[in-house]
Design a protein around this motif. Sequence first.
Motif, PDB file in Angstrom:
ATOM      1  N   ARG A   1       0.848  -1.182   0.054  1.00 38.11           N
ATOM      2  CA  ARG A   1      -0.005  -0.010   0.004  1.00 38.11           C
ATOM      3  C   ARG A   1       0.821   1.114  -0.105  1.00 38.11           C
ATOM      4  NH1 ARG A   1      -4.309   2.020   4.643  1.00 38.11           N
ATOM      5  NH2 ARG A   1      -2.360   1.905   5.967  1.00 38.11           N
ATOM      6  N   ASN A   2       1.991   1.325   0.715  1.00 33.44           N
ATOM      7  CA  ASN A   2       2.806   2.654   0.952  1.00 33.44           C
ATOM      8  C   ASN A   2       4.175   2.330   0.518  1.00 33.44           C
ATOM      9  OD1 ASN A   2       0.821   2.174   3.636  1.00 33.44           O
ATOM     10  ND2 ASN A   2       0.936   4.199   2.918  1.00 33.44           N
ATOM     11  N   ALA A   3       4.659   3.467   0.102  1.00 35.56           N
ATOM     12  CA  ALA A   3       5.919   3.750  -0.265  1.00 35.56           C
ATOM     13  C   ALA A   3       6.713   4.676   0.711  1.00 35.56           C
ATOM     14  CB  ALA A   3       6.294   4.161  -1.731  1.00 35.56           C
ATOM     15  N   SER A   4       7.658   4.500   1.396  1.00 33.97           N
ATOM     16  CA  SER A   4       8.248   5.450   2.437  1.00 33.97           C
ATOM     17  C   SER A   4       9.612   5.581   2.270  1.00 33.97           C
ATOM     18  CB  SER A   4       7.895   4.990   3.728  1.00 33.97           C
ATOM     19  OG  SER A   4       6.513   4.675   4.265  1.00 33.97           O
ATOM     20  N   VAL A   5      10.126   6.976   2.664  1.00 34.65           N
ATOM     21  CA  VAL A   5      11.414   7.088   2.571  1.00 34.65           C
ATOM     22  C   VAL A   5      11.843   7.593   3.855  1.00 34.65           C
ATOM     23  CG1 VAL A   5      13.372   8.689   1.731  1.00 34.65           C
ATOM     24  CG2 VAL A   5      11.419   7.854   0.061  1.00 34.65           C
ATOM     25  N   LEU A   6      12.986   7.141   4.528  1.00 33.94           N
ATOM     26  CA  LEU A   6      13.512   7.130   5.765  1.00 33.94           C
ATOM     27  C   LEU A   6      14.973   7.558   5.434  1.00 33.94           C
ATOM     28  CD1 LEU A   6      12.359   4.300   7.819  1.00 33.94           C
ATOM     29  CD2 LEU A   6      11.459   6.273   7.617  1.00 33.94           C
ATOM     30  N   VAL A   7      15.737   8.387   6.051  1.00 37.98           N
ATOM     31  CA  VAL A   7      17.298   8.773   6.025  1.00 37.98           C
ATOM     32  C   VAL A   7      17.966   8.669   7.156  1.00 37.98           C
ATOM     33  CG1 VAL A   7      18.685  10.772   5.260  1.00 37.98           C
ATOM     34  CG2 VAL A   7      16.602  10.360   3.998  1.00 37.98           C
ATOM     35  N   SER A   8      19.046   7.949   7.279  1.00 39.92           N
ATOM     36  CA  SER A   8      20.009   8.048   8.288  1.00 39.92           C
ATOM     37  C   SER A   8      21.016   9.189   8.107  1.00 39.92           C
ATOM     38  CB  SER A   8      20.433   6.580   8.641  1.00 39.92           C
ATOM     39  OG  SER A   8      21.580   6.621   9.522  1.00 39.92           O
ATOM     40  N   ARG A   9      20.957  10.181   9.014  1.00 40.27           N
ATOM     41  CA  ARG A   9      22.023  11.282   8.836  1.00 40.27           C
ATOM     42  C   ARG A   9      22.911  10.814   9.751  1.00 40.27           C
ATOM     43  NH1 ARG A   9      19.640  14.540   5.181  1.00 40.27           N
ATOM     44  NH2 ARG A   9      17.374  14.585   5.039  1.00 40.27           N
ATOM     45  N   ARG A  10      24.091  10.356   9.326  1.00 37.81           N
ATOM     46  CA  ARG A  10      25.244   9.828  10.478  1.00 37.81           C
ATOM     47  C   ARG A  10      24.631   9.244  11.650  1.00 37.81           C
ATOM     48  NH1 ARG A  10      29.205  15.215  10.096  1.00 37.81           N
ATOM     49  NH2 ARG A  10      29.324  15.465   7.850  1.00 37.81           N
ATOM     50  N   GLY A  11      24.000   8.250  11.228  1.00 36.42           N
ATOM     51  CA  GLY A  11      23.499   7.420  12.372  1.00 36.42           C
ATOM     52  C   GLY A  11      22.026   7.604  13.040  1.00 36.42           C
ATOM     53  N   LEU A  12      21.442   9.133  12.772  1.00 36.69           N
ATOM     54  CA  LEU A  12      20.268   9.409  13.439  1.00 36.69           C
ATOM     55  C   LEU A  12      19.355   9.065  12.392  1.00 36.69           C
ATOM     56  CD1 LEU A  12      18.608  10.876  15.428  1.00 36.69           C
ATOM     57  CD2 LEU A  12      19.147  13.376  14.279  1.00 36.69           C
ATOM     58  N   LEU A  13      18.354   8.341  12.645  1.00 34.99           N
ATOM     59  CA  LEU A  13      17.039   7.822  11.579  1.00 34.99           C
ATOM     60  C   LEU A  13      16.002   8.936  11.528  1.00 34.99           C
ATOM     61  CD1 LEU A  13      16.636   5.705   9.440  1.00 34.99           C
ATOM     62  CD2 LEU A  13      15.358   4.394  11.159  1.00 34.99           C
TER      63      LEU A  13
ATOM     64  N   ASP B   1      12.675  10.581  -6.795  1.00 39.21           N
ATOM     65  CA  ASP B   1      13.397  11.593  -7.174  1.00 39.21           C
ATOM     66  C   ASP B   1      13.493  12.855  -6.143  1.00 39.21           C
ATOM     67  OD1 ASP B   1      15.011  10.185  -8.945  1.00 39.21           O
ATOM     68  OD2 ASP B   1      13.594  10.710 -10.706  1.00 39.21           O
ATOM     69  N   GLU B   2      12.116  13.358  -5.828  1.00 39.34           N
ATOM     70  CA  GLU B   2      12.113  14.360  -4.956  1.00 39.34           C
ATOM     71  C   GLU B   2      12.587  14.227  -3.620  1.00 39.34           C
ATOM     72  OE1 GLU B   2       8.185  15.774  -5.511  1.00 39.34           O
ATOM     73  OE2 GLU B   2       8.462  16.016  -7.702  1.00 39.34           O
ATOM     74  N   MET B   3      12.465  12.738  -3.384  1.00 38.89           N
ATOM     75  CA  MET B   3      12.232  12.747  -1.838  1.00 38.89           C
ATOM     76  C   MET B   3      13.729  12.090  -1.346  1.00 38.89           C
ATOM     77  SD  MET B   3       9.549  13.413  -0.549  1.00 38.89           S
ATOM     78  CE  MET B   3       8.234  14.542  -1.738  1.00 38.89           C
ATOM     79  N   ILE B   4      14.298  11.380  -1.951  1.00 35.60           N
ATOM     80  CA  ILE B   4      15.757  10.785  -1.771  1.00 35.60           C
ATOM     81  C   ILE B   4      16.880  12.008  -1.615  1.00 35.60           C
ATOM     82  CG2 ILE B   4      17.531   9.209  -2.324  1.00 35.60           C
ATOM     83  CD1 ILE B   4      15.380   7.356  -3.347  1.00 35.60           C
TER      84      ILE B   4
ATOM     85  N   ILE C   1      12.280  10.289   9.501  1.00 36.47           N
ATOM     86  CA  ILE C   1      11.314  10.260   8.500  1.00 36.47           C
ATOM     87  C   ILE C   1      11.077  11.231   7.526  1.00 36.47           C
ATOM     88  CG2 ILE C   1       8.829   9.650   8.047  1.00 36.47           C
ATOM     89  CD1 ILE C   1       8.705   8.478  10.749  1.00 36.47           C
ATOM     90  N   VAL C   2      11.440  11.134   6.280  1.00 35.06           N
ATOM     91  CA  VAL C   2      11.375  12.052   5.104  1.00 35.06           C
ATOM     92  C   VAL C   2       9.901  12.147   4.645  1.00 35.06           C
ATOM     93  CG1 VAL C   2      12.080  12.897   2.990  1.00 35.06           C
ATOM     94  CG2 VAL C   2      13.800  11.658   4.426  1.00 35.06           C
ATOM     95  N   ALA C   3       9.342  11.061   4.175  1.00 39.94           N
ATOM     96  CA  ALA C   3       8.211  11.003   3.488  1.00 39.94           C
ATOM     97  C   ALA C   3       7.484   9.884   3.406  1.00 39.94           C
ATOM     98  CB  ALA C   3       8.071  11.741   2.240  1.00 39.94           C
ATOM     99  N   SER C   4       6.110   9.695   3.247  1.00 40.60           N
ATOM    100  CA  SER C   4       5.539   8.398   3.127  1.00 40.60           C
ATOM    101  C   SER C   4       4.386   8.780   1.921  1.00 40.60           C
ATOM    102  CB  SER C   4       4.737   7.832   4.463  1.00 40.60           C
ATOM    103  OG  SER C   4       4.227   6.576   4.052  1.00 40.60           O
TER     104      SER C   4
END
Length: 372
Positions: free
Chosen positions: A202-214, A298-301, A216-219
């Motif tokens: 159902r969903n597509a989600s983008v998370l980002v680990s910024r030097r170890g800190l996770l 492309d917009e979220m990553i 949430i960017v978008a879903s």
Amino acid sequence: MTQNEENPQIMLALDAGGEGTKFIYANASNQVESAASCYMEPQIVKLPHSAIAQLQGNKISVALPENMCWIGVEQEFYAVGYLACSRFQGSKCLSTSKVETAIYKALAAIWVIKRKLELGAKFTLDVAVVLPPCELSDKAYFEEQLRQQARRFTTPDGEMSVDINKFLCFPEGAGTFLLYKGQSSAAQIHQEDIALVMLGYRNASVLVSRRGLLDIVASSELGMYRAINQIVKRSSNQSENRLVSAVAKAGWDVKREFLSNLVNTTNPKRKSYELDLLTTAITESRLEYFFQLKTWLDEMIPREANLIIFCGGTAEYLRQPLKKAFPERCLFHGGVKIPSQLDTGGLGCRLLDIYGVYTFLMQYSLQQKIGR
């Protein structure tokens, strides 16, 4: 019996996803040997008491608990999983919040565990769940409702009373990240920006680990259901339930032998014609879907992400075009595989995220015991 035997401690990691409920469970006193996984179909349907009475009147049943599951909460009854889809034409409820149905699916999983581990009607549970990042704001409600409903609910075995001890909630994809973290060097995690893309049904989600800190960017609702829905519209006499498994097995190359069962005619010429139509519908629908998904990704990553970890069943289906779209930065499922002895249902990468959550829950519970 000892006190521990009278009130056993059970661990549960659960994902009530749109393409199925997946969970890993174990008796805390024997976490390694008792650990097992289970899958239940995603359908759920509300039933009148008369339907439950009829089910209970059937004394001849050799079905596994996951295939004959219903639960009752405050005089409301629900068939869950295979029973819901095979006998009562239940819905996947993709248009509603996952939390609304996940509570009942969690109770269903608890009863299945009770049967699988041959437990009594009362035990204590440590539970970890995953939710789409866009629904994490509902985690307090989910916890409150699950704690309340688990204290008293009805099952095919009668009434159950389960005490929720620890409750943990993670965004989808976090389990895969934890597994990747466990096998990577500290320098990789602490010095790099890593994007994690969870592609589910159902969903597509983008998370980002910024030097170890996770973070949430978008879903979004750009899961595989978007493509399946278009295939249904473009094809003749097909349904979502029939298409999902066949399309997945046919793969990106659309191997026609996996689609032949979807054609209802015995006339060879007509069968070939319908297979051509279905193949075209799949090819065009998924291409349209992938263009939408890639535009969003492309917009979220973040461009500064050195690595993109793709995970989830839809990511595996889209492996070929994703590798072309994101060359050099692409890693699937964190490079981790589920232990074969735990993946008894052959779910593969679809079980990986919840396995990561289960591993964390197991370590967390152990640390809590040591800290007492």
